[in-house]
Design a protein around this motif. Structure first.
Motif, PDB file in Angstrom:
ATOM      1  N   GLY A   1     -30.988 -38.762   5.562  1.00 34.50           N
ATOM      2  CA  GLY A   1     -30.743 -37.465   4.926  1.00 34.50           C
ATOM      3  C   GLY A   1     -30.525 -37.637   3.438  1.00 34.50           C
ATOM      4  O   GLY A   1     -31.046 -36.863   2.630  1.00 34.50           O
TER       5      GLY A   1
ATOM      6  N   ASP B   1     -34.843 -26.854   3.807  1.00 31.36           N
ATOM      7  CA  ASP B   1     -33.897 -27.407   4.770  1.00 31.36           C
ATOM      8  C   ASP B   1     -33.402 -26.242   5.625  1.00 31.36           C
ATOM      9  O   ASP B   1     -33.446 -25.103   5.189  1.00 31.36           O
ATOM     10  CB  ASP B   1     -32.726 -28.037   4.001  1.00 31.36           C
TER      11      ASP B   1
ATOM     12  N   VAL C   1     -31.464 -32.344   6.426  1.00 31.82           N
ATOM     13  CA  VAL C   1     -31.485 -32.998   5.134  1.00 31.82           C
ATOM     14  C   VAL C   1     -30.066 -33.022   4.554  1.00 31.82           C
ATOM     15  O   VAL C   1     -29.431 -34.061   4.444  1.00 31.82           O
ATOM     16  CB  VAL C   1     -32.448 -32.297   4.156  1.00 31.82           C
ATOM     17  N   HIS C   2     -29.559 -31.830   4.255  1.00 29.96           N
ATOM     18  CA  HIS C   2     -28.241 -31.777   3.636  1.00 29.96           C
ATOM     19  C   HIS C   2     -27.149 -31.923   4.690  1.00 29.96           C
ATOM     20  O   HIS C   2     -26.175 -32.652   4.500  1.00 29.96           O
ATOM     21  CB  HIS C   2     -28.082 -30.460   2.886  1.00 29.96           C
TER      22      HIS C   2
ATOM     23  N   LEU D   1     -41.879 -31.793   5.896  1.00 26.66           N
ATOM     24  CA  LEU D   1     -41.331 -32.585   4.788  1.00 26.66           C
ATOM     25  C   LEU D   1     -42.354 -32.913   3.700  1.00 26.66           C
ATOM     26  O   LEU D   1     -42.057 -32.801   2.525  1.00 26.66           O
ATOM     27  CB  LEU D   1     -40.705 -33.879   5.321  1.00 26.66           C
TER      28      LEU D   1
ATOM     29  N   ARG E   1     -33.778 -38.162   1.560  1.00 28.32           N
ATOM     30  CA  ARG E   1     -34.546 -36.915   1.400  1.00 28.32           C
ATOM     31  C   ARG E   1     -33.907 -36.021   0.353  1.00 28.32           C
ATOM     32  O   ARG E   1     -34.597 -35.452  -0.505  1.00 28.32           O
ATOM     33  CB  ARG E   1     -34.590 -36.161   2.728  1.00 28.32           C
ATOM     34  N   GLU E   2     -32.593 -35.897   0.427  1.00 30.39           N
ATOM     35  CA  GLU E   2     -31.890 -35.016  -0.507  1.00 30.39           C
ATOM     36  C   GLU E   2     -32.169 -35.426  -1.955  1.00 30.39           C
ATOM     37  O   GLU E   2     -32.453 -34.602  -2.815  1.00 30.39           O
ATOM     38  CB  GLU E   2     -30.383 -35.064  -0.214  1.00 30.39           C
TER      39      GLU E   2
END
Lengths: 213, 308
Positions: free
Chosen positions: B127, B198, B209-210, B282, B130-131
Motif C-alpha cells: 500500500g 482508491d 492503497v491508503h 492500478l 502505491r500511495e
C-alpha cells in the motif's frame, strides 16, 4: 461576449482532443470525436461577421455530417465487422498523453512566431494542436477504425484553420466539408470489403503483410 | 501572522466541519445507491469512540509508528494555516508558502509511509509503495496549477494567489481557472484516497492503497489518522472553493457561509463520483493523473499565452 464564447468552444475542442488520446474504448473515442464535430459546427456561428444564410447552412451541414453521420457510420462499422472494442495503441496511453502535451506546447510556441494577425486569438494554435494530435493518433494507433478517428481530427484541425479565412474564401471551408465524404468512403471501405472477415484482423500493421502465398 | 477574526473563524470552521464533509460524501453515496447508510455525523461518533480506547502496538514497531499519527495531523494543520480559508488572508503568509503547503502534506505522507513500513507487514508495504507512486504524480498537477495561479496573479504566496487580489483576475482568465478547479478536484480525489484512485470502502487488503497503511493503528492513533484524512479533504476542498469562487468582495460572514456551503458541495461531489464511477485499474491511475496534469498544463499555457 462572442469572443469569449469562441475561446470557450476552442478550449472544448482541445479537451476533446485529449479525451480521444486518453480513451481506451473505441466507442468512447467515437463519442468524443462526435462531440468535437458538434462544437466545430457551432464555431462559424460565433466568429465575427454575424449570421448569414451561408454561415448557418455551413453550421447545420457540419454538425449533421461530423456529429451524426460519420460517428454513426463508425459505430455501424464496429458492430458489423465485430471489431474488438479496445483501442490497442502502439504507444501507450501515457506516452500518447505526453506526446499530446508536447504538441500543445509546440503549437503555442510555433504560433507565437507567426505574424500579428495569427496571434490575435486561439484559433490558429487550437487548429495546430488538433492537427498534431490527429497525427499522433494516426501514427500511434494500429486499428483502422481509430485511424479514421485520427483522420477526422486532422481534418477538423484543417477546418478550424480554414475558419480564419471563411469570410474571404468560403470555398475553402466547403472543400473541407467535402473532404468528409472521403472519410465516409474510407469507413465504407472497412466494412464493404470486410477486411476483418478476410484477414481476421483490421490492424493496419498486419495489412502490410498482405501477399498471396 | 494574520490573526484576523474571519481568518481564525474560518480556520476553526474547517477544523470542526472536516469530519462532516467526509460524512456528506458517504451519505451521498449511500442515498444514490439506494441504501439507508450511516448518519452524516458518524465520523464524529467514531472519533469519540476511538479516543476513549487504548492503543495496541506491535512489538516490532519503533517510535516512528507512535509518532506518525501525531505528525500526520500536525502537518495537515500546518498546511491549513497557509491556505486563505476565509477567502482573503491565511493565518500564516510568506513568500512561496504554496511550496510549503505541498511539502507539509508530503512530510505527513512520508511519516505515514514510514510507519506502515515499520510494522513489517507486506500488505502495508505494498500500500505504501502505491500511495507514494500516486502522490509523486499528483505533485506534477498540483505545481502546474500553482504555476498557473502565479502567472495570473504575479504573487507567490497562497494568500496572494487565492485571496483578495485574485478576484480581479477572474474575468480575464475564467476558462483557465475553471480548468484549474477541475484539475484540483481530480487531484483531491487522488490525494484523499477517493474512488477513481482508491476505494475507502474496500475490505480486501490487496486492493487497498491508503486504508491498508493504517491497519495496524488503533485507538487514539487511528482517530488522529481518520481525522487527518478528513481534514485533508476539507482543506483541499476549501482551496478549490477559493479558486472557483473568489470571496474577497463578500462580507466575512457571507464568505464563511460560502465556505461551509462549498465544503458540503465538495462532499456531495465526491459522493456522486463514488456512486457513478468504478475504481480505475492500478495501471490506469497514472493516466488519470496525467490527464489532470495536462489540464493544468493547458491552463498554464493559456495564461502564458494571454497574460491579460
Amino acid at each position: 461576449m462572442t469572443h469569449s464564447t469562441l475561446q470557450l468552444l476552442l478550449l472544448l475542442i482541445v479537451l476533446t482532443d485529449f479525451a480521444v488520446l486518453g480513451s481506451s474504448r473505441l466507442s468512447a473515442c467515437i463519442r468524443w470525436i462526435a462531440l468535437q464535430g458538434a462544437v466545430l459546427g457551432i464555431l462559424p456561428l460565433v466568429t465575427e461577421g454575424g449570421l448569414t444564410i451561408h454561415v448557418v447552412a455551413l453550421a447545420i451541414g457540419t454538425i449533421f455530417v461530423k456529429a451524426f453521420v460519420l460517428p454513426g457510420f463508425l459505430r455501424w462499422a464496429i458492430r458489423e465487422a465485430a471489431i474488438r472494442r479496445e483501442v490497442e495503441p502502439l504507444v501507450g496511453y501515457m506516452g500518447s498523453m505526453l506526446l499530446g502535451a508536447a504538441a500543445l506546447g509546440a503549437a503555442f510556441a510555433v504560433t507565437s512566431t507567426m505574424p500579428e494577425s495569427a496571434r490575435g486569438s486561439l484559433v490558429v494554435p487550437v487548429a495546430l494542436v488538433t492537427v498534431m494530435i490527429g497525427m499522433v493518433i494516426l501514427i500511434t494507433r494500429a486499428k483502422a477504425v481509430i485511424q479514421v478517428v485520427g483522420y477526422m481530427m486532422l481534418e477538423n484541425g484543417i477546418y478550424i484553420f480554414g475558419l480564419t479565412l471563411a469570410r474571404r474564401v468560403p470555398f475553402l471551408v466547403e472543400a473541407g466539408v467535402l473532404l468528409d465524404v472521403f472519410v465516409g468512403v474510407f469507413i465504407m471501405g472497412i466494412v464493404v470489403f470486410h477486411i476483418n472477415r478476410e484477414f481476421d484482423s483490421i490492424s493496419a500493421s498486419k495489412l502490410t503483410e498482405l501477399r498471396e502465398s | 501572522m494574520n490573526f484576523t477574526t474571519p481568518a481564525v473563524i474560518a480556520f476553526l470552521v474547517v477544523l470542526l466541519l472536516a469530519p462532516a464533509v467526509a460524512g456528506v460524501a458517504t451519505r451521498t453515496k449511500s442515498l444514490l445507491t439506494g441504501r439507508k447508510g450511516a448518519p452524516t455525523l458518524q465520523l464524529y461518533f467514531d472519533l469519540w469512540k476511538l479516543v476513549q480506547r487504548g492503543a495496541v502496538f506491535s512489538e516490532t514497531t519503533t517510535w516512528i509508528f507512535r509518532f506518525a499519527p501525531v505528525l500526520v495531523v500536525a502537518t495537515i494543520l500546518l498546511a491549513a494555516t497557509v491556505v486563505p480559508l476565509d477567502g482573503r488572508l491565511s493565518l500564516i503568509k510568506f513568500s512561496g508558502d504554496a511550496v510549503a503547503f505541498a511539502y507539509a502534506l508530503g512530510l505527513g505522507r512520508f511519516f505515514l509511509v514510514l510507519a506502515a513500513l515499520d510494522t513489517g507487514s507486506s500488505f502495508e508495504g505494498m500500500g505504501a509503495s502505491r500511495e507514494v507512486t500516486f502522490a509523486s504524480l499528483v505533485e506534477v498537477g498540483l505545481f502546474l496549477s500553482f504555476g498557473t495561479l502565479v502567472v495570473v496573479t504575479h504573487e507567490i504566496s497562497l494568500s496572494g494567489m487565492l485571496g483578495a487580489p485574485f478576484a480581479l483576475h477572474w474575468t480575464a482568465n475564467a476558462a483557465a481557472l475553471v480548468m484549474i478547479g477541475a484539475c484540483l478536484f481530480a487531484l483531491l480525489l487522488a490525494e484523499c484516497a477517493r474512488v477513481p484512485v482508491d476505494d475507502p470502502a474496500t475490505h480486501l487488503e490487496l486492493t487497498m492503497v491508503h486504508e491498508v497503511m493504517v491497519l495496524d493503528h488503533s485507538g487514539p492513533d487511528l482517530a488522529l489518522i481518520l481525522y487527518g484524512s478528513a481534514l485533508k479533504l476539507a482543506v483541499l476542498g476549501a482551496m478549490i472553493i477559493s479558486v472557483l469562487i473568489p470571496r474577497a468582495n463578500l462580507s466575512p460572514a457571507a464568505s464563511i457561509a460560502v465556505l461551509m456551503l462549498g465544503l458540503i458541495v465538495v462532499g456531495i461531489g465526491v459522493g456522486i463520483v463514488e456512486s457513478i464511477m468504478a475504481r480505475l485499474r492500478l495501471p490506469k491511475v497514472p493516466l488519470y493523473l496525467a490527464g489532470a496534469s495536462s489540464l493544468a498544463l493547458f491552463s498554464l499555457i493559456l495564461v502564458l499565452w494571454n497574460p491579460a
